[in-house]
Design a protein around this motif. Structure first.
Motif, mmCIF file in Angstrom:
data_model
loop_
_atom_site.group_PDB
_atom_site.id
_atom_site.type_symbol
_atom_site.label_atom_id
_atom_site.label_comp_id
_atom_site.label_asym_id
_atom_site.label_seq_id
_atom_site.Cartn_x
_atom_site.Cartn_y
_atom_site.Cartn_z
ATOM 1 N N GLY A 262 73.647 26.442 81.005
ATOM 2 C CA GLY A 262 73.930 25.854 80.504
ATOM 3 C C GLY A 262 74.616 24.990 79.151
ATOM 4 N N ASN A 263 74.134 26.484 78.679
ATOM 5 C CA ASN A 263 74.258 27.127 77.304
ATOM 6 C C ASN A 263 72.706 26.601 75.736
ATOM 7 O OD1 ASN A 263 76.500 27.959 76.545
ATOM 8 N ND2 ASN A 263 77.434 26.368 77.149
ATOM 9 N N ALA A 264 71.703 26.209 77.669
ATOM 10 C CA ALA A 264 70.801 25.445 76.118
ATOM 11 C C ALA A 264 69.576 26.452 76.100
ATOM 12 C CB ALA A 264 69.400 25.840 77.827
ATOM 13 N N ALA A 265 69.441 25.793 74.444
ATOM 14 C CA ALA A 265 68.555 27.257 73.734
ATOM 15 C C ALA A 265 67.601 26.717 74.011
ATOM 16 C CB ALA A 265 68.447 26.185 72.370
ATOM 17 N N ALA A 266 66.603 28.831 73.315
ATOM 18 C CA ALA A 266 65.398 28.689 73.411
ATOM 19 C C ALA A 266 63.491 26.747 72.577
ATOM 20 C CB ALA A 266 65.020 30.171 72.750
ATOM 21 N N PRO A 267 63.959 26.959 73.435
ATOM 22 C CA PRO A 267 63.067 26.082 73.382
ATOM 23 C C PRO A 267 61.943 26.484 72.235
ATOM 24 C CG PRO A 267 62.473 25.475 75.635
ATOM 25 C CD PRO A 267 63.809 26.774 75.543
ATOM 26 N N GLY A 268 60.836 26.485 71.091
ATOM 27 C CA GLY A 268 60.038 26.977 70.135
ATOM 28 C C GLY A 268 60.165 28.106 70.407
ATOM 29 N N PRO A 269 61.341 28.691 69.905
ATOM 30 C CA PRO A 269 61.554 30.462 70.268
ATOM 31 C C PRO A 269 59.941 30.617 69.074
ATOM 32 C CG PRO A 269 63.181 29.346 68.622
ATOM 33 C CD PRO A 269 62.485 28.288 69.064
ATOM 34 N N ILE A 270 60.072 32.112 69.898
ATOM 35 C CA ILE A 270 58.658 33.167 68.668
ATOM 36 C C ILE A 270 59.716 33.090 67.393
ATOM 37 C CG2 ILE A 270 57.857 33.837 70.454
ATOM 38 C CD1 ILE A 270 59.360 36.183 70.279
ATOM 39 N N ASP A 271 58.455 33.499 66.150
ATOM 40 C CA ASP A 271 59.462 34.141 65.319
ATOM 41 C C ASP A 271 60.433 33.573 64.596
ATOM 42 O OD1 ASP A 271 58.959 35.727 62.952
ATOM 43 O OD2 ASP A 271 60.243 36.957 63.638
ATOM 44 N N ASP A 272 60.852 32.296 64.810
ATOM 45 C CA ASP A 272 61.700 31.223 64.747
ATOM 46 C C ASP A 272 63.311 32.500 65.679
ATOM 47 O OD1 ASP A 272 60.676 29.348 63.685
ATOM 48 O OD2 ASP A 272 60.633 30.044 61.770
ATOM 49 N N MET A 273 63.233 33.204 66.352
ATOM 50 C CA MET A 273 64.635 33.432 66.572
ATOM 51 C C MET A 273 65.226 32.689 67.109
ATOM 52 S SD MET A 273 62.646 36.185 69.323
ATOM 53 C CE MET A 273 64.360 37.484 69.622
ATOM 54 N N ARG A 274 66.797 33.232 67.030
ATOM 55 C CA ARG A 274 68.049 32.340 67.644
ATOM 56 C C ARG A 274 68.892 32.952 68.078
ATOM 57 N NH1 ARG A 274 65.108 29.092 66.052
ATOM 58 N NH2 ARG A 274 65.285 27.505 64.289
ATOM 59 N N ASP A 275 69.306 32.577 69.014
ATOM 60 C CA ASP A 275 70.017 33.626 70.099
ATOM 61 C C ASP A 275 71.597 33.911 68.826
ATOM 62 O OD1 ASP A 275 69.237 33.368 72.362
ATOM 63 O OD2 ASP A 275 70.163 31.069 72.234
ATOM 64 N N ASP A 276 71.559 35.754 69.250
ATOM 65 C CA ASP A 276 72.477 36.754 68.300
ATOM 66 C C ASP A 276 73.500 36.723 70.054
ATOM 67 O OD1 ASP A 276 74.714 38.138 67.294
ATOM 68 O OD2 ASP A 276 73.256 38.908 66.433
ATOM 69 N N TRP A 277 74.673 36.694 70.574
ATOM 70 C CA TRP A 277 74.766 37.180 72.156
ATOM 71 C C TRP A 277 75.140 37.676 71.689
ATOM 72 C CZ3 TRP A 277 73.017 35.053 76.679
ATOM 73 C CH2 TRP A 277 72.714 33.834 76.123
ATOM 74 N N ASP A 278 76.310 38.010 70.542
ATOM 75 C CA ASP A 278 77.431 38.911 70.292
ATOM 76 C C ASP A 278 76.004 40.402 69.777
ATOM 77 O OD1 ASP A 278 79.806 37.642 69.934
ATOM 78 O OD2 ASP A 278 79.195 36.963 67.527
ATOM 79 N N SER A 279 75.431 40.689 69.396
ATOM 80 C CA SER A 279 73.633 41.841 69.278
ATOM 81 C C SER A 279 73.270 42.093 70.121
ATOM 82 C CB SER A 279 73.703 42.402 68.296
ATOM 83 O OG SER A 279 72.448 40.833 68.142
ATOM 84 N N GLY A 280 73.164 40.918 71.195
ATOM 85 C CA GLY A 280 72.484 40.785 72.478
ATOM 86 C C GLY A 280 71.258 41.057 72.310
ATOM 87 N N VAL A 281 70.794 40.345 71.663
ATOM 88 C CA VAL A 281 69.720 40.211 71.219
ATOM 89 C C VAL A 281 68.858 38.551 71.134
ATOM 90 C CG1 VAL A 281 67.498 40.004 69.763
ATOM 91 C CG2 VAL A 281 69.558 41.703 69.076
ATOM 92 N N ILE A 282 68.386 38.025 72.059
ATOM 93 C CA ILE A 282 68.409 36.482 73.211
ATOM 94 C C ILE A 282 66.882 35.883 72.390
ATOM 95 C CG2 ILE A 282 68.846 35.815 74.844
ATOM 96 C CD1 ILE A 282 71.367 36.939 73.934
ATOM 97 N N ALA A 283 67.132 35.158 72.574
ATOM 98 C CA ALA A 283 65.736 34.496 71.704
ATOM 99 C C ALA A 283 64.950 34.420 72.573
ATOM 100 C CB ALA A 283 65.967 33.244 71.167
ATOM 101 N N LEU A 284 63.324 34.151 72.818
ATOM 102 C CA LEU A 284 61.930 34.086 73.278
ATOM 103 C C LEU A 284 62.142 33.237 73.259
ATOM 104 C CD1 LEU A 284 61.764 37.735 73.919
ATOM 105 C CD2 LEU A 284 61.838 36.508 76.267
ATOM 106 N N SER A 285 60.990 32.099 74.362
ATOM 107 C CA SER A 285 60.036 31.440 74.039
ATOM 108 C C SER A 285 58.953 31.447 73.677
ATOM 109 C CB SER A 285 60.593 29.690 75.216
ATOM 110 O OG SER A 285 61.784 29.580 74.718
ATOM 111 N N ASN A 286 57.930 30.166 72.623
ATOM 112 C CA ASN A 286 56.686 30.411 72.818
ATOM 113 C C ASN A 286 55.977 30.531 74.231
ATOM 114 O OD1 ASN A 286 53.768 28.677 72.070
ATOM 115 N ND2 ASN A 286 54.412 28.813 70.841
ATOM 116 N N ILE A 287 55.117 30.749 74.496
ATOM 117 C CA ILE A 287 54.490 30.718 76.186
ATOM 118 C C ILE A 287 54.380 29.614 76.814
ATOM 119 C CG2 ILE A 287 52.071 31.495 75.097
ATOM 120 C CD1 ILE A 287 54.155 33.412 77.891
ATOM 121 N N TRP A 288 53.894 28.599 75.651
ATOM 122 C CA TRP A 288 53.218 27.476 75.971
ATOM 123 C C TRP A 288 54.169 26.851 76.999
ATOM 124 C CZ3 TRP A 288 55.823 22.419 74.882
ATOM 125 C CH2 TRP A 288 54.715 21.434 74.999
#
Length: 742
Positions: A262-288
């Motif tokens: 549903g196009n949800a963004a990563a809550p609290g991503p590690i290292d302030d990552m942002r999704d880069d769908w074009d390059s295929g690098v997808i953000a991961l959320s803080n383990i919390w």
């Protein structure tokens, strides 16, 4: 001098009555010279040479260990660093351990060059390999097997990683073994350089030596622990690219993954990552955000995919190393993928253990601790430290064996210890032996020793005036080994059938659904500070459906990838009385009264009582009666010939209590959690052991003589015994650990 013990139980402060400190005796054992006249020597339990029948294997059902000839085998184990002292010390050490019932040791080592200078990524620490070679050679001659842990990322300095040309933006190498191809290839090289060359002390390559029984992949690393949050920069991007690849394979396209989320963004991503769908690098959320404290909100599907990804990337690497060891190295040793905990052991523990099922053996490290705060809390006790003498007997859910066991796998606890300054320690080996036997936990490795024989109270590092913490070769713990080793290795306490079998489809794992019954999360003072300091598992998760005291009634098992209905033993509820604070094992051989702080063993071949003997003063069991007013002690009776106590030709009576350094003192102190103690003097050698006044009566018509032993199993005087009404009665010596009756 007076002593006050304080415990925090289920959030309620418990303060027992202040009592006079018992009289003590000096523990100053002579060097054990291994005389043939020793009356207590358990080395006969070991094979003449470790591996003489071949490599240790899993049983037909996968859940236990067997020797090369298929005969069942159980291991009493510890961690040792005596290899640092050379071969002569190791040979003496091996004899000392075998005499006390040990038949497995673990070397928690570090094969890569981990220092701040010298070496390349590909090079290994040849001195560490030589220590491993010597350890295997010395132990095999006493019938003692070896477990080897080759890699500990926390010991690799970031400077070394940079010099290795592994550009690390994160805070060290934690977690990188699971996704960095350069480090992964180096790891395989380390194993080649360790396992393929011929050991000059045995003439065998380690891969061909059955005395090396278990290889662990690494120590205390996971993508499901709080250290995940320290992944940054290059490593975060590398992991994000792997996440994108995973999503593409799962959904067909990344666009389909976006739609599923549903196009949800990563809550609290590690290292302030942002999704880069074009390059295929997808953000991961803080383990919390994977823990029970977090509300997943509209990111639930995304977080479920992250959970699956992190679990499977670990499992896939574990499977690759298992394959590599078998096919590329040709090493038939059993493989343990890991031993660590998670950021939330209610919701994530099954995921961690599931990732290990790509190997042969499941593992965990679990200690028994109480409050201890101070500058050097991770490794030393000094004056001014704050602590609480909060023993385990009134908080049984902290017993290390309270574990969910995956069906069909051996389970090891590769590090455990009752950690001072919690001085009620001598219960540890007996409780571990009894409840390991009951629940089918296969090995617990006590942590640790760097002394060839006994260790006196001494500095933690040889320089800082202090008392060391992580030592097992003491009268409180190793002094309790003989009876414990007999109980576990000979199966003097019966294993129970499962009391719970939970069947878990994988989608329930990814959704982090609460299990039927959850274990307590252990505490580690070297990890649970700063970023790791908050209490876990207290938020959104529903309460487990089944009492956690089930772990003390029998095995609690989990069957992964199974759609079968859950099993709960029909007698389970009747075994747990939380109002009376008593839980009884399904076998009826063990009873834990955590209200009184007492555990009783009452099996045909193992009987005794552990804890506050003064709570009842008289304990009447099947074949023995114990009378004592000791505030804290362990008195255990076991046969040396494996026969029921009523028929045995020779019995061991083992007496353990509290030991503290000479001159130890403490005063009342305030703490935010309630009354505590402050160390005013940490003391010195020798150990001062609390005297125990006790009388034991035994129903056995064939026994007539009792002999006190010293700490090395040598006769040290006759103990007066009398017979009345079919019982042999003796007053136990108050200054001995062992009595032999024959």
């Amino acid at each position: 001098m007076r002593r006050q013990c304080i415990a925090l139980i289920a959030g309620v402060l418990w303060t027992p009555a202040v009592a006079d400190t018992p009289a003590t005796w000096d523990f100053q054992p002579a060097q054990d010279v291994f005389s043939d006249t020793a009356l207590l020597d358990l080395s006969y339990l070991n094979e003449a040479t470790a591996g003489e029948t071949g490599f240790i294997r899993r049983s037909d059902d996968g859940a236990a260990f067997v020797r090369g000839d298929g005969a069942p085998i159980r291991f009493w184990a510890l961690n040792t660093y005596v290899a640092r002292h050379g071969m002569a010390a190791l040979e003496d050490h091996a004899r000392f351990l075998a005499k006390r019932g040990v038949n497995m040791v673990r070397l928690h080592g570090q094969i890569p060059q981990a220092g701040e200078s010298g070496g390349t990524l590909e090079e290994i620490d040849t001195a560490e390999r030589d220590r491993l070679w010597q350890l295997v050679a010395a132990m095999r001659q006493e019938g003692i097997y070896v477990t080897f842990s080759p890699y500990y990322p926390h010991l690799v300095h970031p400077e070394a990683a940079q010099r290795w040309q592994v550009p690390v933006d994160s805070e060290g190498l934690t977690g990188m073994i699971y996704f960095d191809p350069v480090l992964q290839e180096a790891y395989k090289g380390w194993l080649r350089e360790t396992l393929l060359p011929v050991n000059p002390y045995t003439g065998l390559a380690l891969k061909d030596d059955p005395a090396l029984a278990i290889i662990q992949m690494q120590n205390e690393d996971s993508l499901l622990f709080w250290t995940f949050n320290s992944i940054k920069g290059r490593e975060a991007a590398l992991l994000g690219a792997r996440f994108g690849q995973f999503l593409g394979e799962k959904y067909g396209t990344l666009a389909a993954a976006q739609d599923a989320w549903g196009n949800a963004a990563a809550p609290g991503p590690i290292d302030d990552m942002r999704d880069d769908w074009d390059s295929g690098v997808i953000a991961l959320s803080n383990i919390w955000h994977l823990t029970s404290d977090a509300d997943p909100g509209d990111a639930a599907a995304r977080l479920a995919d992250q959970t699956e990804f992190l679990t499977m990337i670990m499992r896939d690497w574990h499977a690759e190393i298992a394959r590599f060891l078998r096919e590329d190295i040709g090493a038939p040793q059993l493989f343990n993928a890991g031993n660590w905990r998670t950021a939330d052991d209610v919701l994530l523990d099954d995921l961690e253990r599931y990732s290990y099922t790509a190997g042969d053996v499941i593992g965990v490290n679990r200690y028994v601790n109480a409050l201890h705060e101070g500058e050097y809390v991770g490794w030393a006790i000094v004056a001014g430290d704050t602590y609480r003498e909060d023993g385990l007997l009134r908080r049984p859910l902290d017993l290390p064996t309270t574990l969910r066991q995956p069906v069909g796998y051996p389970y090891i606890i590769s590090e455990t210890l009752w950690v001072p300054p919690m001085w009620e320690q001598s219960e540890g080996p007996i409780l571990m032996a009894a409840y390991q036997a009951l629940t089918g936990i296969d090995i617990s490795y006590w942590f640790s020793t760097d002394e060839t024989q006994w260790r006196a109270p001494q500095s933690a590092n040889g320089y800082l005036p202090s008392i060391g913490k992580w030592q097992v070769a003491t009268p409180q713990q190793m002094g309790a080994f003989p009876a414990a080793a007999l109980i576990f290795r000979l199966g003097l306490i019966d294993e129970a059938p499962p009391v719970v079998i939970e069947h878990r489809p994988r989608d329930t794992l990814w959704a982090r659904a609460a299990p039927l019954v959850a274990a307590q999360q252990g505490y580690d003072p070297n990890r649970d500070t700063g970023i790791f300091g908050k209490l876990l598992g207290s938020g959104r998760a529903q309460q487990p459906e089944i009492s956690p005291y089930s772990f003390l009634a029998g095995p609690v098992q989990v069957d992964f990838d199974s759609e079968t209905g859950n099993f709960v033993h029909p007698d389970l509820a009747s075994l747990i009385d939380e109002d009376r604070q008593v839980v009884t094992s399904l076998t009826r051989e063990l009873s834990w009264d955590w209200g009184a702080g007492v555990v009783t063993l009452d099996a045909p071949r193992a009987q005794g009582v552990v804890g506050a003997l003064s709570s009842a003063t008289t304990f009447t069991l099947q074949d023995i009666t114990i009378e004592s007013d000791a505030e804290y002690a362990s008195i255990i009776v076991v046969p040396l010939d494996g026969q029921p106590i009523a028929d045995a030709s020779q019995l061991l009576v083992q007496i353990n209590s509290i030991a503290r350094p000479t001159g130890w003192s403490a005063a009342s102190a305030a703490h935010e959690s309630g009354p505590a103690l402050e160390v005013t003097a940490f003391g010195e050698a020798p150990w001062q052991i609390d005297r125990v006044n006790a009388q034991v009566s035994i129903r056995n018509n064939g026994l007539s003589r009792a002999t006190a032993l010293d700490a090395n199993g040598m006769a040290n005087g006759e103990v007066t015994a009398s017979r009345n009404n079919g019982m042999l009665t003796l007053t136990l010596p108050s200054d001995a650990l062992y009595v032999i009756i024959d």
